[in-house]
Design a protein around this motif. Structure first.
Motif, PDB file in Angstrom:
ATOM      1  N   ARG A 104       0.932  -1.302  -0.136  1.00 11.25           N
ATOM      2  CA  ARG A 104      -0.020  -0.022  -0.119  1.00 11.25           C
ATOM      3  C   ARG A 104       0.851   1.140  -0.092  1.00 11.25           C
ATOM      4  NH1 ARG A 104      -4.759  -1.439  -2.242  1.00 11.25           N
ATOM      5  NH2 ARG A 104      -5.375  -3.573  -1.182  1.00 11.25           N
ATOM      6  N   LYS A 105       2.256   1.060   0.145  1.00 14.39           N
ATOM      7  CA  LYS A 105       3.028   2.399   0.335  1.00 14.39           C
ATOM      8  C   LYS A 105       3.507   2.501  -1.116  1.00 14.39           C
ATOM      9  CE  LYS A 105       4.785   1.419   4.754  1.00 14.39           C
ATOM     10  NZ  LYS A 105       6.207   1.227   5.426  1.00 14.39           N
ATOM     11  N   MET A 106       3.087   1.726  -2.198  1.00 15.88           N
ATOM     12  CA  MET A 106       3.427   1.920  -3.691  1.00 15.88           C
ATOM     13  C   MET A 106       2.288   1.830  -4.507  1.00 15.88           C
ATOM     14  SD  MET A 106       6.702  -0.876  -3.867  1.00 15.88           S
ATOM     15  CE  MET A 106       7.367  -0.139  -5.245  1.00 15.88           C
ATOM     16  N   ARG A 107       2.688   2.408  -5.835  1.00 14.13           N
ATOM     17  CA  ARG A 107       1.504   2.488  -6.815  1.00 14.13           C
ATOM     18  C   ARG A 107       1.755   1.066  -7.627  1.00 14.13           C
ATOM     19  NH1 ARG A 107      -0.493   7.309  -9.132  1.00 14.13           N
ATOM     20  NH2 ARG A 107      -1.480   5.876 -10.280  1.00 14.13           N
ATOM     21  N   GLN A 108       0.427   0.634  -8.122  1.00  8.67           N
ATOM     22  CA  GLN A 108       0.433  -0.482  -8.772  1.00  8.67           C
ATOM     23  C   GLN A 108      -0.110  -0.374 -10.345  1.00  8.67           C
ATOM     24  OE1 GLN A 108      -1.334  -0.408  -5.797  1.00  8.67           O
ATOM     25  NE2 GLN A 108       0.321  -1.314  -4.666  1.00  8.67           N
ATOM     26  N   TYR A 109       0.751  -1.250 -11.241  1.00  4.06           N
ATOM     27  CA  TYR A 109       0.448  -0.949 -12.597  1.00  4.06           C
ATOM     28  C   TYR A 109       0.564  -2.303 -13.204  1.00  4.06           C
ATOM     29  CZ  TYR A 109       1.124   3.993 -12.187  1.00  4.06           C
ATOM     30  OH  TYR A 109       1.031   5.343 -11.787  1.00  4.06           O
ATOM     31  N   SER A 110      -0.224  -2.689 -14.316  1.00  2.00           N
ATOM     32  CA  SER A 110      -0.418  -3.735 -15.020  1.00  2.00           C
ATOM     33  C   SER A 110      -0.074  -3.595 -16.503  1.00  2.00           C
ATOM     34  CB  SER A 110      -1.861  -4.448 -14.812  1.00  2.00           C
ATOM     35  OG  SER A 110      -2.049  -5.620 -15.276  1.00  2.00           O
ATOM     36  N   PHE A 111       0.619  -4.596 -17.193  1.00  2.00           N
ATOM     37  CA  PHE A 111       1.004  -4.510 -18.402  1.00  2.00           C
ATOM     38  C   PHE A 111       0.584  -5.723 -19.097  1.00  2.00           C
ATOM     39  CE2 PHE A 111       3.586  -1.583 -15.867  1.00  2.00           C
ATOM     40  CZ  PHE A 111       3.334  -0.503 -16.380  1.00  2.00           C
ATOM     41  N   GLN A 112       0.344  -5.777 -20.397  1.00  2.00           N
ATOM     42  CA  GLN A 112       0.254  -6.878 -21.313  1.00  2.00           C
ATOM     43  C   GLN A 112       1.543  -7.525 -22.080  1.00  2.00           C
ATOM     44  OE1 GLN A 112      -3.140  -6.954 -23.806  1.00  2.00           O
ATOM     45  NE2 GLN A 112      -2.982  -9.188 -24.186  1.00  2.00           N
ATOM     46  N   SER A 113       2.409  -6.526 -22.124  1.00  2.00           N
ATOM     47  CA  SER A 113       3.543  -6.733 -23.042  1.00  2.00           C
ATOM     48  C   SER A 113       4.969  -6.053 -22.348  1.00  2.00           C
ATOM     49  CB  SER A 113       3.595  -6.254 -24.527  1.00  2.00           C
ATOM     50  OG  SER A 113       3.714  -4.922 -24.366  1.00  2.00           O
ATOM     51  N   LYS A 114       5.919  -6.722 -22.653  1.00  2.00           N
ATOM     52  CA  LYS A 114       7.257  -6.127 -22.096  1.00  2.00           C
ATOM     53  C   LYS A 114       7.624  -4.788 -22.549  1.00  2.00           C
ATOM     54  CE  LYS A 114      12.057  -7.454 -21.976  1.00  2.00           C
ATOM     55  NZ  LYS A 114      13.142  -8.528 -22.201  1.00  2.00           N
ATOM     56  N   GLU A 115       7.047  -4.424 -24.052  1.00  2.00           N
ATOM     57  CA  GLU A 115       7.227  -3.072 -24.698  1.00  2.00           C
ATOM     58  C   GLU A 115       6.331  -2.094 -23.686  1.00  2.00           C
ATOM     59  OE1 GLU A 115       5.743  -0.928 -28.694  1.00  2.00           O
ATOM     60  OE2 GLU A 115       4.654  -2.845 -27.978  1.00  2.00           O
ATOM     61  N   GLU A 116       5.336  -2.537 -23.470  1.00  2.00           N
ATOM     62  CA  GLU A 116       4.406  -1.563 -22.636  1.00  2.00           C
ATOM     63  C   GLU A 116       5.442  -1.119 -21.295  1.00  2.00           C
ATOM     64  OE1 GLU A 116       0.691  -3.094 -21.745  1.00  2.00           O
ATOM     65  OE2 GLU A 116       0.514  -3.647 -23.845  1.00  2.00           O
ATOM     66  N   TYR A 117       5.660  -2.254 -20.450  1.00  2.00           N
ATOM     67  CA  TYR A 117       6.478  -2.411 -19.381  1.00  2.00           C
ATOM     68  C   TYR A 117       7.550  -1.546 -19.106  1.00  2.00           C
ATOM     69  CZ  TYR A 117       9.146  -4.079 -15.086  1.00  2.00           C
ATOM     70  OH  TYR A 117       9.960  -4.059 -14.157  1.00  2.00           O
ATOM     71  N   LEU A 118       8.412  -1.702 -20.190  1.00  3.34           N
ATOM     72  CA  LEU A 118       9.716  -1.256 -20.249  1.00  3.34           C
ATOM     73  C   LEU A 118       9.526   0.335 -20.519  1.00  3.34           C
ATOM     74  CD1 LEU A 118      11.892  -3.793 -22.078  1.00  3.34           C
ATOM     75  CD2 LEU A 118      11.746  -3.081 -19.568  1.00  3.34           C
ATOM     76  N   GLU A 119       8.795   0.738 -21.446  1.00  4.90           N
ATOM     77  CA  GLU A 119       8.184   1.941 -21.937  1.00  4.90           C
ATOM     78  C   GLU A 119       7.692   2.811 -20.606  1.00  4.90           C
ATOM     79  OE1 GLU A 119       4.937   4.300 -24.408  1.00  4.90           O
ATOM     80  OE2 GLU A 119       6.437   3.066 -25.604  1.00  4.90           O
ATOM     81  N   PHE A 120       6.902   2.334 -19.890  1.00 11.77           N
ATOM     82  CA  PHE A 120       6.229   2.946 -18.708  1.00 11.77           C
ATOM     83  C   PHE A 120       7.596   3.196 -17.465  1.00 11.77           C
ATOM     84  CE2 PHE A 120       4.290   3.203 -14.575  1.00 11.77           C
ATOM     85  CZ  PHE A 120       3.405   4.229 -14.813  1.00 11.77           C
ATOM     86  N   LYS A 121       8.356   2.041 -17.486  1.00 12.73           N
ATOM     87  CA  LYS A 121       9.415   1.976 -16.553  1.00 12.73           C
ATOM     88  C   LYS A 121      10.400   3.153 -16.511  1.00 12.73           C
ATOM     89  CE  LYS A 121      12.448  -1.158 -13.982  1.00 12.73           C
ATOM     90  NZ  LYS A 121      13.091  -2.353 -14.090  1.00 12.73           N
TER      91      LYS A 121
END
Length: 237
Positions: free
Chosen positions: A80-97
């Motif tokens: 609960r001290k962090m935000r949560q995000y969900s991604f369907q592909s590595k492309e999405e994940y790495l770009e957001f990160k």
């Protein structure tokens, strides 16, 4: 002519289990599937597929109970001290990160699917404010989800808000063009845009958009029906 409703995102999700949807999107390669097991809640994927199967079978009361249970299981593991995000592909994940302002927890895509099923069930019961609230939550957690934006567009069209629906569908189209994982929603987003344009009396633009959607899904009955409806409207002028 009786028009067909432009059901888009949730109907696609409802007929495809999570793993199969990834295959159709041709995005989640085997290396990412292994990498994705690092996401919180990945152990719940089989249960998410069970939930989708209940929706496919139109056992919506059972599905609603299952969705509530699954949401609680996912969220029990959240920091609960962090935000949560969900991604369907590595492309999405790495770009957001790369652009994320702070550290976040990566939550399995099944969490997004669980919430999407809850929104589907609410929309099926025509509880549109509830569905829109759930979709707003999903858009924060899964910012690359074209299907979520498209479903919001569908509901806004049902509520007689074509201008807002058009904006939502354009967002869905942008995401489905940007990310390969979201490509299965591209034709549906175009159809939603076309539907909204008809409601705004922009028939030439609507016709062009529906024809573009047929380049992706040539035999789609909704697009063909809407093009026939446009011809009828012109003939009555």
């Amino acid at each position: 002519m009786k028009r067909q409703l432009v059901l888009v995102a949730l109907t696609i999700c409802a007929v495809l289990p999570v793993a199969q949807a990834q295959k159709v999107g041709e995005t989640v390669a085997t290396p990412f599937q292994g990498f994705a097991h690092s996401a919180k809640g990945s152990q719940l994927r089989d249960q998410v597929n069970d939930l989708v199967a209940l929706v496919r079978a139109k056992r919506l009361s059972d599905a609603e109970r299952k969705a509530i249970e699954l949401q609680e299981k996912f969220e029990a593991s959240f920091d609960r001290k962090m935000r949560q995000y969900s991604f369907q592909s590595k492309e999405e994940y790495l770009e957001f990160k790369q652009s994320a302002p702070e550290q976040f927890e990566w939550i399995d895509w099944g969490y997004k699917e669980t919430l999407q099923m809850k929104a589907f069930i609410a929309a099926d019961k025509r509880e549109f404010p509830t569905a829109l609230s759930i979709l707003a939550t999903i858009e924060k957690i899964a910012p690359a989800s074209a299907g979520t934006a498209a479903e919001r567009g569908y509901i806004l069209n049902q509520l007689g808000q074509p201008e807002n629906a058009l904006a939502a569908y354009k967002k869905a189209l942008s995401l489905s063009t940007r990310y390969q994982s979201q490509r299965p929603f591209q034709a549906a987003a175009l159809r939603g845009i076309g539907f909204a344009l008809i409601e705004l009396s922009k028939l030439d633009e609507a016709e062009a958009v529906f024809n573009d959607s047929l380049k992706i899904e040539p035999a789609n009955k909704v697009a063909l029906n809407e093009l026939a409806y446009i011809r009828d409207l012109r003939a009555k002028r």
